[in-house]
Design a protein around this motif. Structure first.
Motif, PDB file in Angstrom:
ATOM      1  N   LYS A  45      -5.272  -9.769  13.262  1.00  0.00           N
ATOM      2  CA  LYS A  45      -6.735  -9.846  13.215  1.00  0.00           C
ATOM      3  C   LYS A  45      -7.270 -10.061  11.798  1.00  0.00           C
ATOM      4  O   LYS A  45      -8.312 -10.693  11.617  1.00  0.00           O
ATOM      5  CB  LYS A  45      -7.345  -8.566  13.806  1.00  0.00           C
ATOM      6  N   SER A  46      -6.599  -9.506  10.820  1.00  0.00           N
ATOM      7  CA  SER A  46      -7.048  -9.626   9.431  1.00  0.00           C
ATOM      8  C   SER A  46      -5.841  -9.508   8.503  1.00  0.00           C
ATOM      9  O   SER A  46      -4.861  -8.834   8.847  1.00  0.00           O
ATOM     10  CB  SER A  46      -8.077  -8.530   9.105  1.00  0.00           C
ATOM     11  N   PRO A  47      -5.865 -10.163   7.336  1.00  0.00           N
ATOM     12  CA  PRO A  47      -4.710 -10.149   6.432  1.00  0.00           C
ATOM     13  C   PRO A  47      -4.521  -8.781   5.778  1.00  0.00           C
ATOM     14  O   PRO A  47      -5.480  -8.030   5.563  1.00  0.00           O
ATOM     15  CB  PRO A  47      -5.082 -11.200   5.388  1.00  0.00           C
ATOM     16  N   LEU A  48      -3.271  -8.467   5.494  1.00  0.00           N
ATOM     17  CA  LEU A  48      -2.970  -7.254   4.749  1.00  0.00           C
ATOM     18  C   LEU A  48      -3.362  -7.458   3.290  1.00  0.00           C
ATOM     19  O   LEU A  48      -3.193  -8.543   2.731  1.00  0.00           O
ATOM     20  CB  LEU A  48      -1.475  -6.921   4.840  1.00  0.00           C
ATOM     21  N   ARG A  49      -3.858  -6.438   2.674  1.00  0.00           N
ATOM     22  CA  ARG A  49      -4.301  -6.510   1.278  1.00  0.00           C
ATOM     23  C   ARG A  49      -3.420  -5.593   0.430  1.00  0.00           C
ATOM     24  O   ARG A  49      -3.547  -4.366   0.516  1.00  0.00           O
ATOM     25  CB  ARG A  49      -5.779  -6.109   1.160  1.00  0.00           C
ATOM     26  N   PHE A  50      -2.547  -6.205  -0.367  1.00  0.00           N
ATOM     27  CA  PHE A  50      -1.641  -5.438  -1.209  1.00  0.00           C
ATOM     28  C   PHE A  50      -2.133  -5.450  -2.655  1.00  0.00           C
ATOM     29  O   PHE A  50      -2.726  -6.424  -3.119  1.00  0.00           O
ATOM     30  CB  PHE A  50      -0.218  -6.018  -1.159  1.00  0.00           C
ATOM     31  N   GLU A  51      -1.864  -4.357  -3.347  1.00  0.00           N
ATOM     32  CA  GLU A  51      -2.122  -4.274  -4.775  1.00  0.00           C
ATOM     33  C   GLU A  51      -0.952  -3.560  -5.437  1.00  0.00           C
ATOM     34  O   GLU A  51      -0.142  -2.912  -4.765  1.00  0.00           O
ATOM     35  CB  GLU A  51      -3.435  -3.543  -5.077  1.00  0.00           C
ATOM     36  N   VAL A  52      -0.876  -3.676  -6.766  1.00  0.00           N
ATOM     37  CA  VAL A  52       0.193  -3.028  -7.535  1.00  0.00           C
ATOM     38  C   VAL A  52      -0.442  -2.091  -8.542  1.00  0.00           C
ATOM     39  O   VAL A  52      -1.317  -2.488  -9.308  1.00  0.00           O
ATOM     40  CB  VAL A  52       1.084  -4.064  -8.253  1.00  0.00           C
ATOM     41  N   ASP A  53       0.008  -0.847  -8.532  1.00  0.00           N
ATOM     42  CA  ASP A  53      -0.485   0.159  -9.476  1.00  0.00           C
ATOM     43  C   ASP A  53       0.619   0.429 -10.495  1.00  0.00           C
ATOM     44  O   ASP A  53       1.789   0.616 -10.135  1.00  0.00           O
ATOM     45  CB  ASP A  53      -0.840   1.443  -8.722  1.00  0.00           C
ATOM     46  N   VAL A  54       0.264   0.433 -11.773  1.00  0.00           N
ATOM     47  CA  VAL A  54       1.220   0.680 -12.846  1.00  0.00           C
ATOM     48  C   VAL A  54       1.008   2.091 -13.371  1.00  0.00           C
ATOM     49  O   VAL A  54      -0.080   2.433 -13.843  1.00  0.00           O
ATOM     50  CB  VAL A  54       1.063  -0.339 -13.999  1.00  0.00           C
ATOM     51  N   VAL A  55       2.048   2.911 -13.282  1.00  0.00           N
ATOM     52  CA  VAL A  55       2.002   4.281 -13.795  1.00  0.00           C
ATOM     53  C   VAL A  55       2.824   4.344 -15.077  1.00  0.00           C
ATOM     54  O   VAL A  55       4.032   4.091 -15.065  1.00  0.00           O
ATOM     55  CB  VAL A  55       2.557   5.286 -12.759  1.00  0.00           C
ATOM     56  N   LYS A  56       2.172   4.646 -16.213  1.00  0.00           N
ATOM     57  CA  LYS A  56       2.859   4.685 -17.502  1.00  0.00           C
ATOM     58  C   LYS A  56       3.565   6.018 -17.696  1.00  0.00           C
ATOM     59  O   LYS A  56       3.055   7.075 -17.338  1.00  0.00           O
ATOM     60  CB  LYS A  56       1.858   4.446 -18.632  1.00  0.00           C
ATOM     61  N   ARG A  57       4.768   5.961 -18.304  1.00  0.00           N
ATOM     62  CA  ARG A  57       5.524   7.171 -18.608  1.00  0.00           C
ATOM     63  C   ARG A  57       5.199   7.641 -20.017  1.00  0.00           C
ATOM     64  O   ARG A  57       4.917   6.837 -20.902  1.00  0.00           O
ATOM     65  CB  ARG A  57       7.023   6.889 -18.521  1.00  0.00           C
ATOM     66  N   PRO A  58       5.253   8.965 -20.251  1.00  0.00           N
ATOM     67  CA  PRO A  58       4.989   9.485 -21.603  1.00  0.00           C
ATOM     68  C   PRO A  58       5.944   8.924 -22.651  1.00  0.00           C
ATOM     69  O   PRO A  58       5.568   8.715 -23.806  1.00  0.00           O
ATOM     70  CB  PRO A  58       5.167  11.000 -21.444  1.00  0.00           C
ATOM     71  N   GLN A  59       7.201   8.664 -22.259  1.00  0.00           N
ATOM     72  CA  GLN A  59       8.175   8.151 -23.206  1.00  0.00           C
ATOM     73  C   GLN A  59       8.109   6.635 -23.376  1.00  0.00           C
ATOM     74  O   GLN A  59       8.873   6.051 -24.138  1.00  0.00           O
ATOM     75  CB  GLN A  59       9.603   8.558 -22.787  1.00  0.00           C
ATOM     76  N   GLY A  60       7.176   6.012 -22.701  1.00  0.00           N
ATOM     77  CA  GLY A  60       7.011   4.562 -22.805  1.00  0.00           C
ATOM     78  C   GLY A  60       7.409   3.855 -21.528  1.00  0.00           C
ATOM     79  O   GLY A  60       8.138   4.385 -20.697  1.00  0.00           O
ATOM     80  N   GLY A  61       6.931   2.637 -21.378  1.00  0.00           N
ATOM     81  CA  GLY A  61       7.224   1.877 -20.170  1.00  0.00           C
ATOM     82  C   GLY A  61       6.392   2.372 -19.010  1.00  0.00           C
ATOM     83  O   GLY A  61       5.471   3.175 -19.174  1.00  0.00           O
ATOM     84  N   GLY A  62       6.722   1.928 -17.816  1.00  0.00           N
ATOM     85  CA  GLY A  62       5.965   2.345 -16.655  1.00  0.00           C
ATOM     86  C   GLY A  62       6.610   1.864 -15.378  1.00  0.00           C
ATOM     87  O   GLY A  62       7.525   1.026 -15.393  1.00  0.00           O
ATOM     88  N   SER A  63       6.158   2.428 -14.268  1.00  0.00           N
ATOM     89  CA  SER A  63       6.682   2.033 -12.963  1.00  0.00           C
ATOM     90  C   SER A  63       5.599   1.334 -12.166  1.00  0.00           C
ATOM     91  O   SER A  63       4.422   1.658 -12.290  1.00  0.00           O
ATOM     92  CB  SER A  63       7.175   3.275 -12.204  1.00  0.00           C
ATOM     93  N   HIS A  64       6.021   0.367 -11.366  1.00  0.00           N
ATOM     94  CA  HIS A  64       5.091  -0.409 -10.554  1.00  0.00           C
ATOM     95  C   HIS A  64       5.162   0.061  -9.108  1.00  0.00           C
ATOM     96  O   HIS A  64       6.257   0.151  -8.530  1.00  0.00           O
ATOM     97  CB  HIS A  64       5.417  -1.903 -10.631  1.00  0.00           C
ATOM     98  N   THR A  65       4.007   0.368  -8.544  1.00  0.00           N
ATOM     99  CA  THR A  65       3.945   0.821  -7.157  1.00  0.00           C
ATOM    100  C   THR A  65       3.101  -0.148  -6.341  1.00  0.00           C
ATOM    101  O   THR A  65       1.928  -0.368  -6.642  1.00  0.00           O
ATOM    102  CB  THR A  65       3.331   2.234  -7.064  1.00  0.00           C
ATOM    103  N   ARG A  66       3.731  -0.741  -5.325  1.00  0.00           N
ATOM    104  CA  ARG A  66       2.999  -1.637  -4.432  1.00  0.00           C
ATOM    105  C   ARG A  66       2.441  -0.802  -3.285  1.00  0.00           C
ATOM    106  O   ARG A  66       3.139   0.036  -2.712  1.00  0.00           O
ATOM    107  CB  ARG A  66       3.926  -2.726  -3.892  1.00  0.00           C
ATOM    108  N   TYR A  67       1.156  -1.034  -2.983  1.00  0.00           N
ATOM    109  CA  TYR A  67       0.540  -0.299  -1.889  1.00  0.00           C
ATOM    110  C   TYR A  67      -0.399  -1.236  -1.148  1.00  0.00           C
ATOM    111  O   TYR A  67      -0.726  -2.326  -1.623  1.00  0.00           O
ATOM    112  CB  TYR A  67      -0.191   0.942  -2.390  1.00  0.00           C
ATOM    113  N   ALA A  68      -0.850  -0.811   0.010  1.00  0.00           N
ATOM    114  CA  ALA A  68      -1.695  -1.659   0.860  1.00  0.00           C
ATOM    115  C   ALA A  68      -3.013  -0.956   1.144  1.00  0.00           C
ATOM    116  O   ALA A  68      -3.086   0.275   1.242  1.00  0.00           O
ATOM    117  CB  ALA A  68      -0.981  -1.973   2.172  1.00  0.00           C
TER     118      ALA A  68
END
Length: 256
Positions: A45-68
């Motif tokens: 009926k309607s398209p799925l809407r995905f986004e990516v959230d970036v969570v930064k780590r205190p020691q540097g870098g970050g993780s990417h989380t895909r969610y809908a």
């Protein structure tokens, strides 16, 4: 108590898949696998809407989380792909309540936003009208000064108005040398009379205005019984035109 929150995105009520996973008591990546598995059905009926959230780590870098972002149909349909445990049933109830509440609250918020927008537009229109009225009064005053009240009446659509050119008082003086001997006569208006003509408080305001337009040479030195300065009569029509056209720096004169 449920943490499910329904929000509006691009005019559609949706819920974050991460909140649904928490409500179901499962890992989010597990719920994403289910969403990907049944994506064709969910998108019927309607398209799925995905986004990516970036969570930064205190020691540097970050993780990417895909969610809908799941709409009401998608989130409800997703529940049917899970076994009816007590937690799944609770999640279904929470989803229904969250969407019902959002349908009641968000339109009311939208109406309030539209009301505030309308009030802002009215306030802006009133401010613009006030500015226009102030400019009209200033221009009208200039027209009356330059051409008389009859001309203003004609401009405002009063055909019965009588146009009379306001008299110009011309000063005629005898120019003398430092010894008091007559040299020649001149006709013009003194700085004081011109300043009064344009509604200025001091002759220096006239000088400042002329200097702002590079017209200060209009003022010429002369000697009568005492030293004075005057503007030759032939320059007065041009000054009238410049004043009516709001030329030059007038801030210190009218507070514009």
């Amino acid at each position: 108590m449920s943490n499910l929150t329904v929000t509006e995105r691009n005019g559609i009520l949706v819920v974050d898949s991460r909140l649904v996973a928490i409500e179901l008591g499962i890992e989010h990546h597990t719920l994403l696998k289910t969403i990907d598995k049944y994506s064709a059905r969910l998108e019927a009926k309607s398209p799925l809407r995905f986004e990516v959230d970036v969570v930064k780590r205190p020691q540097g870098g970050g993780s990417h989380t895909r969610y809908a972002w799941l709409d009401e149909r998608q989130s409800t349909l997703l529940m049917t792909y899970s076994r009816n445990t007590q937690q799944v049933l609770n999640c279904k109830d929470a989803l229904v309540d969250a969407f019902v509440k959002a349908k009641q609250l968000i339109p009311a918020q939208s109406q309030e936003i539209e009301r505030l927008k309308l009030e802002l537009q009215v306030a802006q229109a009133q401010a613009t009208a006030a500015q226009s009225q102030e400019r009209l009064m200033q221009v009208s005053s200039a027209i009356v000064t330059m051409h008389g009240a009859g001309m203003l009446g004609l401009i405002l659509g009063k055909p019965e108005a009588i146009v009379e050119q306001p008299p110009i008082v011309v000063e005629k003086n005898i120019l003398v040398d430092r010894s008091g001997r007559p040299v020649r006569t001149y006709e013009g208006l003194s700085k004081t009379k011109l300043a009064r003509r344009y509604g200025m408080k001091k002759p220096q305001e006239l000088v400042n205005w002329l200097q702002s337009m590079g017209k200060d040479h209009f003022i010429q030195p002369a000697m009568t019984a005492a030293p004075c300065q005057f503007v030759p009569f032939e320059y007065v029509p041009e000054l009238d035109r410049l004043w009516a056209a709001r030329q030059g720096s007038r801030q210190r004169i009218l507070g514009e």
